[in-house]
Scaffold this active site. Sequence first.
Site, mmCIF file in Angstrom:
data_model
loop_
_atom_site.group_PDB
_atom_site.id
_atom_site.type_symbol
_atom_site.label_atom_id
_atom_site.label_comp_id
_atom_site.label_asym_id
_atom_site.label_seq_id
_atom_site.Cartn_x
_atom_site.Cartn_y
_atom_site.Cartn_z
ATOM 1 C CB SER A 1 -1.049 0.623 6.691
ATOM 2 O OG SER A 1 -0.146 -0.328 6.137
ATOM 3 N NE ARG B 1 -3.309 -7.589 -2.164
ATOM 4 C CZ ARG B 1 -2.081 -7.136 -2.369
ATOM 5 N NH1 ARG B 1 -1.636 -6.981 -3.597
ATOM 6 N NH2 ARG B 1 -1.299 -6.864 -1.341
ATOM 7 C CD GLU C 1 -2.203 -7.496 1.890
ATOM 8 O OE1 GLU C 1 -2.989 -7.229 0.960
ATOM 9 O OE2 GLU C 1 -1.032 -7.058 1.936
ATOM 10 N N GLY D 1 -3.048 2.156 -0.497
ATOM 11 C CA GLY D 1 -3.868 1.197 0.236
ATOM 12 C C GLY D 1 -5.348 1.275 -0.050
ATOM 13 C CG HIS D 2 -7.466 4.877 0.699
ATOM 14 N ND1 HIS D 2 -8.273 4.704 1.796
ATOM 15 C CD2 HIS D 2 -6.528 5.787 1.064
ATOM 16 C CE1 HIS D 2 -7.838 5.483 2.784
ATOM 17 N NE2 HIS D 2 -6.783 6.140 2.359
#
Length: 301
Positions: free
Chosen positions: A246, A149, A251, A17-18
Amino acid sequence: METILIRTDSSSEIGTGHIMRSIVLAKKFSKNKIIFLVENLEGNINYKIQESGFELINLKSKKIEELISLIKKYEAKKLIVDHYDISFSDEQKIKKETGVVLFVLDDTYKEHFCDIILNHNIGADKKRYLNLVPKNTKIMCGQKYALIRNEFYKEKKILRQKNFKTKKIMLALGGADILNLNCKILNLMSTISNITLDITTTEANANLSDLKQMVKKYNYFAKLHINTDRMARLMNESNLIITTPSVTINEVFFMEKPFIAIKVADNQKIIFDYLDKNSYFTMNEYCDNVLRKYIKQILEI
């Protein structure tokens, strides 16, 4: 052209994730030269950085002195940090020795010595940072700052046809899936009728070999997507997403999809508590019976 350095990591233990959210952030600085500083850890997805068109430097150590040396070498004007192992005192040292603008991504409400702090998670509370950062720090909090994104913006405009006879469930349990929940849930799903399953993971998943074998066994209803670039489309096509509290939740919220969030790590507690408090479907730990109950309730099957 000013240089911006980004310090982050990924691995089978840390997850992915980072890296993914740092790439999204990096694209917002298109007029600058971007260099990612990463370790070559087992199960990393550093190739994603290069695929996105950014330069990458593999660090020799975790030492702050190496980071400071690179800031000076590249005469960087800004350092973006998305890393749990860089402490308040580390940030103080970096600032003192380089004068660089420090931009920190945080989701655990820890003390930081920085110029800008970003917590883009659902339910992030700006007030909680008032005694954790210097008074002149710019605080950016909440869903309006979510690092989404571009593929999700494009996909959200598309109306995908769905099969009304079967319900499509997507598993988005992190690139590393540290608790091997994909395999456990796949077993459970084999006992539920009229569903299809899309499982997303990456090569950072230490249990990938076992998962591949299980999907081969259950290929009549399950598909495995490794390192996929179709996450947005898979979400859009789904009737339900099973995920973790998370960065993926941002999203899911953006795509406005029904979901079940299963906590798999301590650093997910803050988002988990927010979701639980607001009556979303959550699980503090995995349980077959609870998940089956939630699925049937949400999908009405």
